[in-house]
Design a protein around this motif. Structure first.
Motif, PDB file in Angstrom:
ATOM      1  N   ASN A  64      31.720-106.704 -48.998  1.00  0.00           N
ATOM      2  CA  ASN A  64      33.066-106.142 -48.920  1.00  0.00           C
ATOM      3  C   ASN A  64      33.012-104.765 -48.287  1.00  0.00           C
ATOM      4  O   ASN A  64      32.689-103.773 -48.939  1.00  0.00           O
ATOM      5  CB  ASN A  64      33.686-106.062 -50.322  1.00  0.00           C
ATOM      6  N   THR A  65      33.317-104.698 -47.012  1.00  0.00           N
ATOM      7  CA  THR A  65      33.272-103.441 -46.264  1.00  0.00           C
ATOM      8  C   THR A  65      34.146-103.577 -45.024  1.00  0.00           C
ATOM      9  O   THR A  65      34.442-104.690 -44.587  1.00  0.00           O
ATOM     10  CB  THR A  65      31.826-103.101 -45.841  1.00  0.00           C
ATOM     11  N   THR A  66      34.533-102.454 -44.455  1.00  0.00           N
ATOM     12  CA  THR A  66      35.163-102.503 -43.139  1.00  0.00           C
ATOM     13  C   THR A  66      34.158-102.130 -42.051  1.00  0.00           C
ATOM     14  O   THR A  66      34.511-102.087 -40.874  1.00  0.00           O
ATOM     15  CB  THR A  66      36.383-101.560 -43.070  1.00  0.00           C
ATOM     16  N   GLY A  67      32.921-101.863 -42.447  1.00  0.00           N
ATOM     17  CA  GLY A  67      31.859-101.566 -41.490  1.00  0.00           C
ATOM     18  C   GLY A  67      31.131-102.824 -41.050  1.00  0.00           C
ATOM     19  O   GLY A  67      31.384-103.929 -41.547  1.00  0.00           O
ATOM     20  N   ALA A  68      30.211-102.652 -40.117  1.00  0.00           N
ATOM     21  CA  ALA A  68      29.424-103.773 -39.614  1.00  0.00           C
ATOM     22  C   ALA A  68      28.333-104.146 -40.601  1.00  0.00           C
ATOM     23  O   ALA A  68      27.761-103.283 -41.266  1.00  0.00           O
ATOM     24  CB  ALA A  68      28.813-103.423 -38.264  1.00  0.00           C
ATOM     25  N   VAL A  69      28.047-105.450 -40.675  1.00  0.00           N
ATOM     26  CA  VAL A  69      27.060-105.970 -41.617  1.00  0.00           C
ATOM     27  C   VAL A  69      26.008-106.762 -40.859  1.00  0.00           C
ATOM     28  O   VAL A  69      26.347-107.609 -40.015  1.00  0.00           O
ATOM     29  CB  VAL A  69      27.713-106.891 -42.671  1.00  0.00           C
ATOM     30  N   THR A  70      24.738-106.493 -41.156  1.00  0.00           N
ATOM     31  CA  THR A  70      23.651-107.309 -40.614  1.00  0.00           C
ATOM     32  C   THR A  70      22.816-107.843 -41.772  1.00  0.00           C
ATOM     33  O   THR A  70      22.490-107.107 -42.708  1.00  0.00           O
ATOM     34  CB  THR A  70      22.752-106.509 -39.656  1.00  0.00           C
ATOM     35  N   VAL A  71      22.503-109.125 -41.706  1.00  0.00           N
ATOM     36  CA  VAL A  71      21.637-109.773 -42.690  1.00  0.00           C
ATOM     37  C   VAL A  71      20.466-110.344 -41.904  1.00  0.00           C
ATOM     38  O   VAL A  71      20.598-111.360 -41.226  1.00  0.00           O
ATOM     39  CB  VAL A  71      22.371-110.881 -43.465  1.00  0.00           C
ATOM     40  N   SER A  72      19.328-109.675 -41.966  1.00  0.00           N
ATOM     41  CA  SER A  72      18.223-110.017 -41.064  1.00  0.00           C
ATOM     42  C   SER A  72      17.385-111.185 -41.559  1.00  0.00           C
ATOM     43  O   SER A  72      16.767-111.891 -40.762  1.00  0.00           O
ATOM     44  CB  SER A  72      17.320-108.799 -40.853  1.00  0.00           C
ATOM     45  N   GLY A  73      17.336-111.394 -42.880  1.00  0.00           N
ATOM     46  CA  GLY A  73      16.481-112.432 -43.448  1.00  0.00           C
ATOM     47  C   GLY A  73      17.264-113.652 -43.882  1.00  0.00           C
ATOM     48  O   GLY A  73      18.488-113.725 -43.752  1.00  0.00           O
ATOM     49  N   ALA A  74      16.543-114.622 -44.405  1.00  0.00           N
ATOM     50  CA  ALA A  74      17.162-115.868 -44.862  1.00  0.00           C
ATOM     51  C   ALA A  74      17.963-115.631 -46.141  1.00  0.00           C
ATOM     52  O   ALA A  74      17.600-114.816 -46.987  1.00  0.00           O
ATOM     53  CB  ALA A  74      16.093-116.920 -45.096  1.00  0.00           C
ATOM     54  N   VAL A  75      19.057-116.379 -46.260  1.00  0.00           N
ATOM     55  CA  VAL A  75      19.856-116.385 -47.490  1.00  0.00           C
ATOM     56  C   VAL A  75      19.782-117.794 -48.057  1.00  0.00           C
ATOM     57  O   VAL A  75      20.174-118.767 -47.382  1.00  0.00           O
ATOM     58  CB  VAL A  75      21.322-115.999 -47.216  1.00  0.00           C
ATOM     59  N   GLY A  76      19.264-117.936 -49.278  1.00  0.00           N
ATOM     60  CA  GLY A  76      19.128-119.265 -49.848  1.00  0.00           C
ATOM     61  C   GLY A  76      18.336-119.245 -51.136  1.00  0.00           C
ATOM     62  O   GLY A  76      18.081-118.179 -51.702  1.00  0.00           O
ATOM     63  N   THR A  77      17.959-120.431 -51.590  1.00  0.00           N
ATOM     64  CA  THR A  77      17.302-120.679 -52.892  1.00  0.00           C
ATOM     65  C   THR A  77      18.279-120.419 -54.029  1.00  0.00           C
ATOM     66  O   THR A  77      18.435-119.289 -54.514  1.00  0.00           O
ATOM     67  CB  THR A  77      16.024-119.840 -53.101  1.00  0.00           C
ATOM     68  N   ASP A  78      18.984-121.452 -54.418  1.00  0.00           N
ATOM     69  CA  ASP A  78      19.903-121.388 -55.560  1.00  0.00           C
ATOM     70  C   ASP A  78      21.001-120.345 -55.391  1.00  0.00           C
ATOM     71  O   ASP A  78      21.354-119.641 -56.345  1.00  0.00           O
ATOM     72  CB  ASP A  78      19.119-121.136 -56.854  1.00  0.00           C
ATOM     73  N   ILE A  79      21.535-120.242 -54.188  1.00  0.00           N
ATOM     74  CA  ILE A  79      22.692-119.384 -53.963  1.00  0.00           C
ATOM     75  C   ILE A  79      23.949-120.248 -54.071  1.00  0.00           C
ATOM     76  O   ILE A  79      24.064-121.287 -53.411  1.00  0.00           O
ATOM     77  CB  ILE A  79      22.638-118.703 -52.585  1.00  0.00           C
ATOM     78  N   GLY A  80      24.891-119.822 -54.923  1.00  0.00           N
ATOM     79  CA  GLY A  80      26.120-120.568 -55.124  1.00  0.00           C
ATOM     80  C   GLY A  80      27.170-120.237 -54.080  1.00  0.00           C
ATOM     81  O   GLY A  80      27.331-120.947 -53.093  1.00  0.00           O
ATOM     82  N   THR A  81      27.872-119.135 -54.269  1.00  0.00           N
ATOM     83  CA  THR A  81      28.959-118.760 -53.369  1.00  0.00           C
ATOM     84  C   THR A  81      28.617-117.493 -52.596  1.00  0.00           C
ATOM     85  O   THR A  81      28.221-116.487 -53.193  1.00  0.00           O
ATOM     86  CB  THR A  81      30.264-118.533 -54.152  1.00  0.00           C
ATOM     87  N   ILE A  82      28.767-117.556 -51.289  1.00  0.00           N
ATOM     88  CA  ILE A  82      28.716-116.366 -50.445  1.00  0.00           C
ATOM     89  C   ILE A  82      30.151-116.029 -50.077  1.00  0.00           C
ATOM     90  O   ILE A  82      30.870-116.867 -49.516  1.00  0.00           O
ATOM     91  CB  ILE A  82      27.889-116.608 -49.169  1.00  0.00           C
TER      92      ILE A  82
END
Length: 211
Positions: A120-138
């Motif tokens: 939750n931001t009005t700035g830029a977001v970078t996610v460089s690595g993997a997202v996963g393993t028992d993640i429910g809601t993004i």
């Protein structure tokens, strides 16, 4: 190791052991910001804030031990190292103001209750690595553009809004166990799914008015 309090001056953790910040019902205010890149691990819980333009740099590996919000009133950069969430925890990064956010990987704990990620931001977001393993809601409540550089694997994904002409981009493979929710948002933002092999189960309606 602290649960609740306010530290006025900028803080740098140079120790190479672990650091524990906060408790599930606590709030730690680092008014002048925090830098923790040297520790072997950072254990976080509750609310971690900064003020004015101070940065929250938790660049070491982060263990999210309970529901955690990292943000505050500062518009400084927010940086997190590889984050691992305990079962059932929600990690919220940003409070809806103009923070540039840099995340590494985000993982839940296997074989338990799913964990959640909210941006939750009005700035830029970078996610460089993997997202996963028992993640429910993004959930992307808002952003000034969000780029997932690696794979994303979750039960579901909800995009509420992003600023005009910016994109929520998935450069790696996107795998969702149910449909994807794409809201109209407050501006004409874009969505880009660019992985070579993507699976989105369930119905998805793109309500964004960009591309």
């Amino acid at each position: 190791n602290a649960t609740t309090g306010t530290i006025t001056n900028a803080v740098t953790f140079s120790n190479t052991g672990s650091v524990t910040l906060g408790a599930s019902t606590g709030s730690l205010a680092f008014t002048g910001g925090i830098t923790a890149t040297a520790p072997s691990a950072i254990n976080v819980a509750g609310t971690i804030t900064a003020a004015t333009t101070a940065a929250l740099n938790l660049g070491a590996p982060v263990n999210v031990t309970a529901n955690t919000t990292i943000g505050g009133t500062s518009t400084g950069n927010i940086t997190l190292g590889a984050a691992t969430l305990v079962d059932g925890a929600t990690l919220t990064v940003g409070t809806g103001i103009a923070n540039a956010i840099s995340l590494s990987s985000v993982s839940g704990t296997a074989s338990g209750t799913t964990s959640n990620l909210t941006i939750n931001t009005t700035g830029a977001v970078t996610v460089s690595g993997a997202v996963g393993t028992d993640i429910g809601t993004i959930t992307i409540t808002n952003s000034g553009g969000t780029t997932f550089s690696s794979t994303v694997d979750a039960a579901t994904l909800a995009i509420t809004s992003t600023s005009a002409n910016n994109a929520v981009a998935f450069n790696g493979n996107l795998t969702l166990g149910t449909g994807m929710t794409v809201g109209a948002g407050s501006a004409a933002y874009n969505v880009a799914i660019k992985g070579s092999s993507n699976t989105i189960a369930g119905a998805t309606t793109f309500n964004n008015t960009g591309t």
